[in-house]
Design a protein around this motif. Structure first.
Motif, PDB file in Angstrom:
ATOM      1  N   GLY A  65       0.812  -1.217   0.000  1.00 12.64           N
ATOM      2  CA  GLY A  65       0.000   0.000   0.000  1.00 12.64           C
ATOM      3  C   GLY A  65       0.840   1.259   0.000  1.00 12.64           C
ATOM      4  N   LEU A  66       1.921   1.249   0.773  1.00  9.53           N
ATOM      5  CA  LEU A  66       2.788   2.426   0.834  1.00  9.53           C
ATOM      6  C   LEU A  66       3.480   2.650  -0.504  1.00  9.53           C
ATOM      7  N   ARG A 164      18.035   4.927   7.446  1.00  9.33           N
ATOM      8  CA  ARG A 164      17.819   6.202   8.139  1.00  9.33           C
ATOM      9  C   ARG A 164      16.372   6.367   8.611  1.00  9.33           C
ATOM     10  N   ILE A 165      15.485   5.600   8.016  1.00  9.88           N
ATOM     11  CA  ILE A 165      14.096   5.535   8.488  1.00  9.88           C
ATOM     12  C   ILE A 165      13.771   4.050   8.658  1.00  9.88           C
ATOM     13  N   THR A 166      13.285   3.681   9.816  1.00 10.68           N
ATOM     14  CA  THR A 166      12.989   2.267  10.060  1.00 10.68           C
ATOM     15  C   THR A 166      11.659   1.871   9.420  1.00 10.68           C
ATOM     16  N   ARG A 167      11.494   0.577   9.268  1.00 14.39           N
ATOM     17  CA  ARG A 167      10.239   0.059   8.710  1.00 14.39           C
ATOM     18  C   ARG A 167       9.055   0.485   9.562  1.00 14.39           C
ATOM     19  N   ASP A 172       4.212   3.694  10.701  1.00 13.30           N
ATOM     20  CA  ASP A 172       3.506   4.574  11.642  1.00 13.30           C
ATOM     21  C   ASP A 172       3.239   5.954  11.062  1.00 13.30           C
ATOM     22  N   THR A 173       4.203   6.473  10.306  1.00 15.01           N
ATOM     23  CA  THR A 173       4.069   7.835   9.751  1.00 15.01           C
ATOM     24  C   THR A 173       4.454   7.824   8.266  1.00 15.01           C
ATOM     25  N   PRO A 174       3.608   7.237   7.410  1.00 16.71           N
ATOM     26  CA  PRO A 174       3.927   7.151   5.979  1.00 16.71           C
ATOM     27  C   PRO A 174       4.094   8.512   5.309  1.00 16.71           C
ATOM     28  N   GLU A 175       3.510   9.536   5.920  1.00 17.12           N
ATOM     29  CA  GLU A 175       3.630  10.866   5.320  1.00 17.12           C
ATOM     30  C   GLU A 175       5.074  11.349   5.305  1.00 17.12           C
ATOM     31  N   VAL A 176       5.915  10.817   6.200  1.00 20.05           N
ATOM     32  CA  VAL A 176       7.328  11.198   6.208  1.00 20.05           C
ATOM     33  C   VAL A 176       7.989  10.813   4.887  1.00 20.05           C
TER      34      VAL A 176
END
Length: 204
Positions: A65-66, A164-167, A172-176
């Motif tokens: 989905g992401l 640098r960004i964890t799964r 939790d914050t897909p907008e990032v």
């Protein structure tokens, strides 16, 4: 000598593009415009490849989905938005229609995703064969835009691969992630806008 029909030549052109046979494609474009058309299409393909790499990584390591939310391939749904009808025939999901054939000039109708009204690609007889005529020169901003956006997407992928960004943060914050993609594409999108403005300025 019986010439191959303009529609068949145009279909061959699109087939070469789909298989990345750039040399064969250039041979079906009126000289000396082949190199310019190739420059644009190779830049577009670089962008699509970078987009595919990023989406595949997200799909494999995070969530399907992401991946769908950051897929940028829609930009190529209609290339004529940026290059005019002259290169619109290289858009995704093109259907070729009937041809209007004269002695030395022909047009082949086509639709993008079945939308109407139909558009037209132009061909001319040169050297005893039908060749695609891309029309007026395309803005230099166009290939630069797609290459810049390809680099931007690869930079996002490099950040993800480096952890640098964890799964969990992505879930939790897909907008990032969406914000990172937008930021990395910003310069390329600006160049696309310049290409579109240049095209509109050339209209009578």
């Amino acid at each position: 000598m019986v010439l191959e029909s303009p529609k068949i030549v145009l279909q061959r052109l699109l087939d070469h593009r789909g298989r990345h046979r750039y040399h064969d494609l250039a041979a079906l474009v009126v000289p000396p415009r082949g190199s310019e058309v190739l420059n644009v299409l190779m830049a577009v393909d670089e962008f699509l490849a970078a987009n595919g790499r990023l989406c595949d990584w997200i799909r494999t390591h995070v969530a399907v989905g992401l991946a769908q939310t950051i897929d940028q391939s829609y930009v190529l749904d209609d290339l004529s938005d940026y290059a005019g009808d002259d290169l619109g025939v290289f858009s995704r999901r093109v259907t070729l229609l009937d041809a209007a054939v004269g002695d030395t000039v022909a047009t082949v109708g086509y639709t993008v995703e079945g939308r109407v009204p139909a558009k037209c690609a132009r061909l001319r007889v040169i050297g005893g064969q039908w060749l695609y005529d891309p029309g007026p020169p395309v803005s230099e901003h166009l290939p630069a835009a797609f290459r810049d956006m390809a680099r931007g997407l690869d930079l996002v992928l490099a950040e993800l691969e480096a952890g640098r960004i964890t799964r969990q943060q992505l879930l939790d914050t897909p907008e990032v992630l969406q914000e990172k993609v937008i930021a990395r594409l910003r310069r390329g999108v600006t160049l696309l806008s310049k290409a579109q403005a240049a095209r509109l300025a050339e209209r009578p």
